[in-house]
Enzyme design. Structure first.
Site, PDB file in Angstrom:
ATOM      1  N   HIS A 184      -5.025  -9.281   9.106  1.00 55.37           N
ATOM      2  CA  HIS A 184      -3.949  -8.583   9.378  1.00 55.37           C
ATOM      3  C   HIS A 184      -2.379  -9.582   9.562  1.00 55.37           C
ATOM      4  O   HIS A 184      -2.829 -10.224  10.538  1.00 55.37           O
ATOM      5  CB  HIS A 184      -4.040  -7.943   9.706  1.00 55.37           C
ATOM      6  CG  HIS A 184      -3.026  -6.773   9.712  1.00 55.37           C
ATOM      7  ND1 HIS A 184      -3.241  -5.677   8.892  1.00 55.37           N
ATOM      8  CD2 HIS A 184      -1.444  -6.601  10.397  1.00 55.37           C
ATOM      9  CE1 HIS A 184      -1.860  -5.419   8.760  1.00 55.37           C
ATOM     10  NE2 HIS A 184      -0.833  -5.708  10.161  1.00 55.37           N
ATOM     11  N   GLU A 214      -7.287  -7.233  13.951  1.00 55.31           N
ATOM     12  CA  GLU A 214      -7.348  -8.001  13.098  1.00 55.31           C
ATOM     13  C   GLU A 214      -6.888  -9.112  12.477  1.00 55.31           C
ATOM     14  O   GLU A 214      -6.121  -9.186  12.334  1.00 55.31           O
ATOM     15  CB  GLU A 214      -7.031  -6.983  11.781  1.00 55.31           C
ATOM     16  CG  GLU A 214      -7.174  -4.815  11.927  1.00 55.31           C
ATOM     17  CD  GLU A 214      -6.622  -4.491  11.330  1.00 55.31           C
ATOM     18  OE1 GLU A 214      -7.063  -3.071  11.126  1.00 55.31           O
ATOM     19  OE2 GLU A 214      -5.682  -4.739  10.419  1.00 55.31           O
ATOM     20  N   HIS A 221       1.624  -1.928   5.771  1.00 56.21           N
ATOM     21  CA  HIS A 221       1.832  -2.194   4.115  1.00 56.21           C
ATOM     22  C   HIS A 221       2.203  -1.791   3.626  1.00 56.21           C
ATOM     23  O   HIS A 221       3.058  -2.248   2.225  1.00 56.21           O
ATOM     24  CB  HIS A 221       0.484  -1.912   3.969  1.00 56.21           C
ATOM     25  CG  HIS A 221      -0.936  -2.888   4.667  1.00 56.21           C
ATOM     26  ND1 HIS A 221      -0.841  -4.100   3.647  1.00 56.21           N
ATOM     27  CD2 HIS A 221      -1.933  -2.902   5.961  1.00 56.21           C
ATOM     28  CE1 HIS A 221      -2.242  -5.339   4.162  1.00 56.21           C
ATOM     29  NE2 HIS A 221      -2.273  -4.176   5.479  1.00 56.21           N
ATOM     30  N   ASP A 261      -3.360  -8.186   4.104  1.00 56.08           N
ATOM     31  CA  ASP A 261      -4.744  -8.861   4.285  1.00 56.08           C
ATOM     32  C   ASP A 261      -5.665  -9.351   3.501  1.00 56.08           C
ATOM     33  O   ASP A 261      -5.759  -9.757   2.415  1.00 56.08           O
ATOM     34  CB  ASP A 261      -5.490  -7.041   4.328  1.00 56.08           C
ATOM     35  CG  ASP A 261      -5.105  -6.136   4.922  1.00 56.08           C
ATOM     36  OD1 ASP A 261      -4.304  -7.174   5.972  1.00 56.08           O
ATOM     37  OD2 ASP A 261      -5.602  -4.960   4.846  1.00 56.08           O
ATOM     38  N   ARG A 304       0.739  -0.973   0.317  1.00 55.87           N
ATOM     39  CA  ARG A 304      -0.061   0.384   0.136  1.00 55.87           C
ATOM     40  C   ARG A 304       0.670   1.290   0.189  1.00 55.87           C
ATOM     41  O   ARG A 304       1.663   1.488   0.947  1.00 55.87           O
ATOM     42  CB  ARG A 304      -0.879   0.084   1.337  1.00 55.87           C
ATOM     43  CG  ARG A 304      -1.832   1.144   1.121  1.00 55.87           C
ATOM     44  CD  ARG A 304      -2.444   0.803   2.843  1.00 55.87           C
ATOM     45  NE  ARG A 304      -3.382   0.005   3.215  1.00 55.87           N
ATOM     46  CZ  ARG A 304      -3.735  -0.510   4.228  1.00 55.87           C
ATOM     47  NH1 ARG A 304      -3.190   0.455   5.508  1.00 55.87           N
ATOM     48  NH2 ARG A 304      -4.748  -1.769   4.575  1.00 55.87           N
TER      49      ARG A 304
END
Length: 226
Positions: free
Chosen positions: A208, A205, A140, A147, A95
């Protein structure tokens, strides 16, 4: 009819790498599909089905990028799951930092709650930073965080994990007491498989995971996903 035939033919024979204008990645990064051709994915931030409700800055093409080390580790996870009639489905991989900045800006726009009902129905978006769902910098962007979930190969259906990807609430915490025994087993399967091949999870999460021996522990990249 004839004047449309030639352009159509060109489109059909063009490789996807040309259509999506893939770039030369920085050293140590890979396109995941080139290493794991059959892996499933739903790149949420390339489209509008995400907690912001719009395409996120930096996502120019629906392609998956990870560090080569993380990609090779993920290939082992996929192979092991395939042997059990299952596979991985990825929601986000590398990301760019500009995407994280987009999240930060969105979090300050209090009236923008278009996706609240689906992704954070019980939370005030102003608290998402404090609660650890959004950060100023994301793992990320270092290229080795992913994810994902598990699917069955027979019908490509996701296993029931008790909450959907990117749902902000305590039910998404890995050890949430609000989920069923079957959902706990599904989360445990994903975590066990990822840990077996060198990843570590994030307790808030269930989806993740970060490669423990990530190659770029202090570098946050900003090249676009394309």
């Amino acid at each position: 009819m004839k004047k449309y035939w030639y352009p159509l033919l060109i489109f059909v024979i063009c490789p996807l790498s040309t259509i999506f204008a893939q770039q030369k990645l920085p050293k140590g990064f890979s396109y995941v599909k080139e290493v794991i051709p059959h892996i499933h994915y739903d790149l949420r931030y390339y489209g509008s089905h995400n907690f912001v409700g719009e395409e996120i800055n930096g996502y120019e093409s629906p392609v998956l990028i990870l560090s080569t080390a993380a990609t090779n580790a993920l290939k082992k996870v996929e192979k092991n799951l395939n042997e059990q009639g299952m596979g991985l489905k990825i929601f986000d991989a590398y990301r760019p930092q500009k995407a994280v900045t987009h999240f930060k800006k969105w979090a300050t726009e209090i009236r923008d709650t278009i996706a609240k009902q689906e992704f954070y129905p019980k939370l005030d978006k102003r608290n998402l930073f404090k609660l650890g769902y959004i950060a100023n910098k994301s793992g990320h962007s270092r290229g080795s965080t992913v994810d994902l979930t598990v699917i069955t190969l027979k019908d490509n259906e996701e296993l029931d994990m008790g909450s959907p990807f990117d749902f902000f609430g305590d039910i998404s915490h890995y050890s949430s007491p609000k989920i069923t025994l079957a959902q706990k087993k599904n989360r445990a399967l994903l975590k066990t498989m990822m840990e077996k091949y060198g990843f570590k999870g994030y307790d808030k999460e269930w989806w993740h995971f970060t490669l423990k021996e990530e190659p770029y522990q202090k570098t946050y990249f900003d090249f676009n996903v394309k």
